[in-house]
Write a protein that holds these residues in place. Structure first.
Motif, PDB file in Angstrom:
ATOM      1  N   GLY B 266       0.724  -1.355   0.310  1.00 22.68           N
ATOM      2  CA  GLY B 266      -0.159   0.124  -0.046  1.00 22.68           C
ATOM      3  C   GLY B 266       0.701   1.131   0.079  1.00 22.68           C
ATOM      4  N   LEU B 267       1.855   1.291   0.892  1.00 22.32           N
ATOM      5  CA  LEU B 267       2.779   2.436   1.039  1.00 22.32           C
ATOM      6  C   LEU B 267       3.382   2.694  -0.428  1.00 22.32           C
ATOM      7  CD1 LEU B 267       3.426   4.502   3.133  1.00 22.32           C
ATOM      8  CD2 LEU B 267       5.419   3.090   3.805  1.00 22.32           C
ATOM      9  N   ALA B 268       3.965   1.706  -1.012  1.00 21.36           N
ATOM     10  CA  ALA B 268       4.680   1.692  -2.161  1.00 21.36           C
ATOM     11  C   ALA B 268       3.639   1.973  -3.259  1.00 21.36           C
ATOM     12  CB  ALA B 268       5.599   0.570  -2.423  1.00 21.36           C
ATOM     13  N   THR B 333       4.616  11.703   3.467  1.00 19.85           N
ATOM     14  CA  THR B 333       4.762  10.366   3.377  1.00 19.85           C
ATOM     15  C   THR B 333       5.211   9.632   4.978  1.00 19.85           C
ATOM     16  OG1 THR B 333       5.651  10.288   1.214  1.00 19.85           O
ATOM     17  CG2 THR B 333       6.236   8.503   2.654  1.00 19.85           C
ATOM     18  N   GLN B 334       5.852  10.480   5.757  1.00 21.46           N
ATOM     19  CA  GLN B 334       6.107  10.204   7.116  1.00 21.46           C
ATOM     20  C   GLN B 334       4.827  10.168   7.750  1.00 21.46           C
ATOM     21  OE1 GLN B 334       9.068  13.111   8.158  1.00 21.46           O
ATOM     22  NE2 GLN B 334      10.730  11.683   7.677  1.00 21.46           N
ATOM     23  N   SER B 335       4.032  11.203   7.844  1.00 20.62           N
ATOM     24  CA  SER B 335       2.784  11.244   8.591  1.00 20.62           C
ATOM     25  C   SER B 335       1.850  10.225   8.046  1.00 20.62           C
ATOM     26  CB  SER B 335       1.929  12.570   8.121  1.00 20.62           C
ATOM     27  OG  SER B 335       2.527  13.644   8.810  1.00 20.62           O
ATOM     28  N   LEU B 336       1.631  10.015   6.824  1.00 23.95           N
ATOM     29  CA  LEU B 336       0.952   8.831   6.395  1.00 23.95           C
ATOM     30  C   LEU B 336       1.237   7.530   7.183  1.00 23.95           C
ATOM     31  CD1 LEU B 336      -0.924   7.903   4.048  1.00 23.95           C
ATOM     32  CD2 LEU B 336       0.959   7.165   2.801  1.00 23.95           C
ATOM     33  N   ALA B 337       2.509   7.207   7.059  1.00 25.13           N
ATOM     34  CA  ALA B 337       2.933   5.971   7.614  1.00 25.13           C
ATOM     35  C   ALA B 337       2.536   5.904   9.282  1.00 25.13           C
ATOM     36  CB  ALA B 337       4.460   5.769   7.450  1.00 25.13           C
ATOM     37  N   VAL B 338       2.948   6.791   9.931  1.00 23.48           N
ATOM     38  CA  VAL B 338       2.701   6.868  11.310  1.00 23.48           C
ATOM     39  C   VAL B 338       1.183   6.663  11.748  1.00 23.48           C
ATOM     40  CG1 VAL B 338       2.563   8.480  13.335  1.00 23.48           C
ATOM     41  CG2 VAL B 338       4.686   8.140  11.863  1.00 23.48           C
ATOM     42  N   ALA B 339       0.297   7.543  10.688  1.00 19.46           N
ATOM     43  CA  ALA B 339      -1.167   7.419  11.029  1.00 19.46           C
ATOM     44  C   ALA B 339      -1.602   6.058  10.529  1.00 19.46           C
ATOM     45  CB  ALA B 339      -1.787   8.489  10.174  1.00 19.46           C
ATOM     46  N   VAL B 340      -1.243   5.429   9.564  1.00 22.16           N
ATOM     47  CA  VAL B 340      -1.773   4.095   9.215  1.00 22.16           C
ATOM     48  C   VAL B 340      -1.323   2.851  10.422  1.00 22.16           C
ATOM     49  CG1 VAL B 340      -1.107   2.016   7.740  1.00 22.16           C
ATOM     50  CG2 VAL B 340      -1.568   4.523   6.695  1.00 22.16           C
ATOM     51  N   ARG B 341      -0.097   3.141  10.788  1.00 25.12           N
ATOM     52  CA  ARG B 341       0.303   2.300  12.114  1.00 25.12           C
ATOM     53  C   ARG B 341      -0.741   2.366  13.336  1.00 25.12           C
ATOM     54  NH1 ARG B 341       3.692  -2.336  11.650  1.00 25.12           N
ATOM     55  NH2 ARG B 341       4.335  -1.835  13.461  1.00 25.12           N
ATOM     56  N   VAL B 423      -4.116   0.968   2.382  1.00 27.73           N
ATOM     57  CA  VAL B 423      -4.247   1.053   0.848  1.00 27.73           C
ATOM     58  C   VAL B 423      -3.644   2.530   0.498  1.00 27.73           C
ATOM     59  CG1 VAL B 423      -5.772  -0.711   0.685  1.00 27.73           C
ATOM     60  CG2 VAL B 423      -6.671   1.615   0.559  1.00 27.73           C
ATOM     61  N   ALA B 424      -3.678   3.376   1.613  1.00 25.06           N
ATOM     62  CA  ALA B 424      -3.371   4.770   1.340  1.00 25.06           C
ATOM     63  C   ALA B 424      -1.803   4.798   1.144  1.00 25.06           C
ATOM     64  CB  ALA B 424      -3.704   5.575   2.428  1.00 25.06           C
ATOM     65  N   SER B 425      -1.494   5.121  -0.146  1.00 23.25           N
ATOM     66  CA  SER B 425      -0.081   4.896  -0.633  1.00 23.25           C
ATOM     67  C   SER B 425       0.528   6.357  -0.624  1.00 23.25           C
ATOM     68  CB  SER B 425      -0.158   4.543  -2.036  1.00 23.25           C
ATOM     69  OG  SER B 425      -0.180   5.489  -2.863  1.00 23.25           O
ATOM     70  N   GLY B 426       1.717   6.009  -0.508  1.00 23.41           N
ATOM     71  CA  GLY B 426       2.943   7.062  -0.517  1.00 23.41           C
ATOM     72  C   GLY B 426       2.865   7.836  -1.808  1.00 23.41           C
ATOM     73  N   PRO B 427       2.904   7.090  -3.034  1.00 26.49           N
ATOM     74  CA  PRO B 427       2.611   7.850  -4.275  1.00 26.49           C
ATOM     75  C   PRO B 427       1.387   8.899  -4.387  1.00 26.49           C
ATOM     76  CG  PRO B 427       3.484   5.551  -4.787  1.00 26.49           C
ATOM     77  CD  PRO B 427       3.140   5.658  -3.211  1.00 26.49           C
TER      78      PRO B 427
END
Lengths: 454, 454
Positions: B266-268, B333-341, B423-427
């Motif tokens: 998802g992230l990638a 991207t950093q925010s997204l990853a932290v929020a998903v986790r 599924v919210a992706s980095g791109p």
């Protein structure tokens, strides 16, 4: 929901027991719970209440609960500090060795020494041995509470041994068979013992093709063996096949979780496991990456600045900078993720290196061609300028191919240098590909300049 | 290395056995191996050799090996197709039900029906029941080969039952205690049975606070319970507490791996599990995302185009576009990853939503301020223009704050809508933040235009 509620009620009851100094009630209600629930309850308490808990429970009872605490709990230091040193040290001695070691590793050397000096010698030496193993190896995650027997006995006598040690061992579902030098010669599951005749010899029914891991093996490789063979525990040996300990599946789940979190963190360029911090602390953790990449981004900025004449002559070029850098960055991130995963799950690395890079570059050519063609058509229609469309499309295709090359090359390179390829981050690849994309874009634009300027 | 080599030699020997039609030797050498190794060997064979294997092994022996095959093996359809239908159906009946179901689920309806119709009724109905459960629930990953007993018997008689069923059950290390209506009333581990007196009653020693999962529970929640309690198996019940099956820890490891891979994918913005494809196929999987984001990127391009006058008047502005969009994208991207986790590992979602967003925005302000200040100084020194530096720094700070807001908001939004936030992706976030960053940048630049143009 019901279960959570029931647990909340239990916790309330336990707090009442503490408040009223009902020692016996507290012990009964507390010890009835699963150790995980005990640890959840314990962590809701104030210091004063915890002091009562230490008075009410034996070091062994507290040790069972501490076995269920997460090793990365920030408060462990405080917990230990508020116990009497003798009590704490006795508790550590009663824990499973691997957990006690994890816990001691969070303390400073002086404290660690204090607790070890208070233990009886045997316990202390077992712990000290495990403290020596390097982090993230089989040695660091193994426990020494396993069951081992010799082959030259009947099933009946083996079962007798098993019953005796059942309470102390971390698992009794596998029994390891060793020779007189403590070299591992076989394994027998409790299931096999149970279905065998009591008079049969262990030597006749043991499995002598025993799968083991080496004490220095990387924990990821150990996890892979668990995945492949579906074992509940694996024996750990030294280079001469001496049995040193076992790794159990619950520790492997922690390993798998940690590795997954670190892969995810790598891709995002942020440690996702440290989420409970205040914004200033969180910012201080993220800034090193951001500032480093800012300087790499400055290279891109000065490159664009270098082409200032070009931009002021054809300012339309500026409109497509982010489109090209962005799309190439997206493609590069995809390549990076695929390459990292392929490296993690492939044994034959030498072959895989070239295959992966080659495959990613070809994939880049294909995706680049189609994406480039799409943008060519869009620009042609939008601006009525086929040459400009061609320049943008061509730049897009080349930028994507180069981004895919970089995305697959960087993790391979990290791996070659002995780093975990998963630390190769998405932000790094997108920032790097900004630079290469701009370089490609302005070079192609310069070449065709005279044709698309109306 | 040694172990791999030994295995290679074994495989070579087995191929010789097949070549020479040495049925007895083949059986001995093959059955001696662990089922995982058997499955590795089987997968190296040609169709002709596999046909011999089917002739040499009983359906039960082949079933054991098929239990160790990965369910997502692409060739399973071919394997089944080349067996006689009777043989295949008997083999499926002999597999653990959960594995048989996984395997049948890869077939088309017609084939599935054929095999089920050839089985005896009991086996077929067990499988059919499991086929009904929704994907990724406890029901879909549970097996029905568990051990259950009634409470009203002695330890001795319970052990007798256990010995009888030991070979067929997927695990015998937990025995589940049910009442006459098959409602779950307790659990007892083999360890407890072993250390108890033979004449004790099961009712007196069972643990009646049994942790179970509901058949419709999401597999991620089941995995979380395994993590918390360190169990080797968990019972699965319906709404009336009837015992339906058990989930074992080896299946949970697969669940954890799958979830980790899907988070990473998802992230990638790419499915990292499909890595063994040719470049054209790989490109076809990646293009939908890239083209979708290309259109989002076009919005950014036309926005920049809209400010063409501004750019042609101050072409220096173009130089900093990628720097601002890139840095904001990295922060987002950093925010997204932290929020998903945080969403994945937090139960109290309502509270967590606001906290996370608020925390991320504040973190954005802090990182934005420092990053902005850094770039202000750099631009001031580089271009000798403090106002330009201020414009770039201010835009940077705002763009980062907005990117952090978007990065934390999007996964929450997905979660609210019932999608997996992962599924919210980095791109996606980087492409979206390109748009917001450019908007912010040019608006701020327009405001201060007259001051920094020398």
């Amino acid at each position: 929901m019901d279960e959570t509620q029931e647990l909340e009620e239990r916790f309330a009851q336990l707090r009442e027991d503490l408040k009223g100094n009902y020692l016996q009630d507290f012990r009964e209600n507390f010890l009835e719970m699963h150790i995980y629930e005990q640890s959840q309850f314990y962590q809701t308490l104030e210091k004063k209440q915890r002091q009562l808990v230490y008075a009410y429970l034996s070091p062994k009872e507290l040790a069972d609960m501490f076995d269920a605490l997460e090793e990365d709990n920030e408060n462990i230091k405080d917990y230990l500090g508020e116990m009497r040193a003798n009590y704490a040290s006795e508790m550590l001695a009663q824990m499973y060795t691997d957990n006690a070691v994890d816990l001691l590793n969070t303390l400073d050397k002086k404290q660690m020494g204090k607790y070890l000096s208070l233990m009886d010698e045997e316990d202390a030496s077992e712990i000290k041995e495990l403290l020596h193993y390097e982090d993230e190896t089989a040695g660091a995650i193994m426990t020494t509470e396993f069951v081992s027997i010799v082959a030259n006995q009947t099933v009946r006598s083996a079962m007798y041994v098993l019953k005796k040690v059942a309470k102390a061992a971390e698992t009794i579902y596998y029994t390891y068979v060793v020779d007189q030098d403590n070299q591992l010669v076989g394994v027998i599951s409790l299931r096999d013992l149970l279905v065998s005749d009591d008079d049969e010899m262990v030597a006749d029914i043991l499995n002598d093709r025993v799968i083991s891991v080496h004490v220095g093996d990387d924990q990821e490789d150990v996890a892979q063996t668990f995945r492949d063979y579906d074992f509940l525990a694996l024996p750990v040996t030294d280079y001469e096949d001496h049995l040193l300990g076992i790794v159990t599946v619950d520790d492997i789940i922690d390993v798998i979780d940690d590795e997954a979190a670190s892969d995810y963190s790598g891709l995002a360029g942020v440690n996702v496991e440290e989420v409970h911090e205040n914004p200033v602390k969180a910012a201080s953790k993220r800034l090193p990456w951001l500032i480093t990449l800012l300087f790499l981004g400055m290279a891109t900025a000065s490159l664009i600045n270098h082409y200032e004449a070009l931009v002021s002559e054809a300012s339309i070029l500026a409109a497509f900078i982010t489109l090209i850098t962005g799309t190439a960055g997206n493609a590069g991130t995809q390549s990076l993720a695929v390459a990292v995963r392929r490296l993690a799950f492939n044994d034959n690395k030498a072959k895989s290196y070239l295959q992966t890079i080659f495959g990613e570059v070809l994939t880049g050519v294909v995706t680049g061609f189609i994406t480039g063609l799409t943008i060519l058509v869009i620009v042609w229609i939008w601006k009525g300028n086929p040459i400009l469309g061609f320049v943008i499309g061509m730049a897009m295709m080349c930028a994507i191919t180069v981004a895919n090359l970089a995305g697959s090359l960087i993790p391979m390179f990290m791996d070659k240098l002995g780093f975990d390829p998963a630390v190769a981050s998405g932000p790094f690849i997108t920032t790097l590909s900004d630079l290469t994309s701009v370089l490609i874009y302005f070079n192609i634009a310069s070449l065709f300049m005279s044709y698309f300027i109306g």
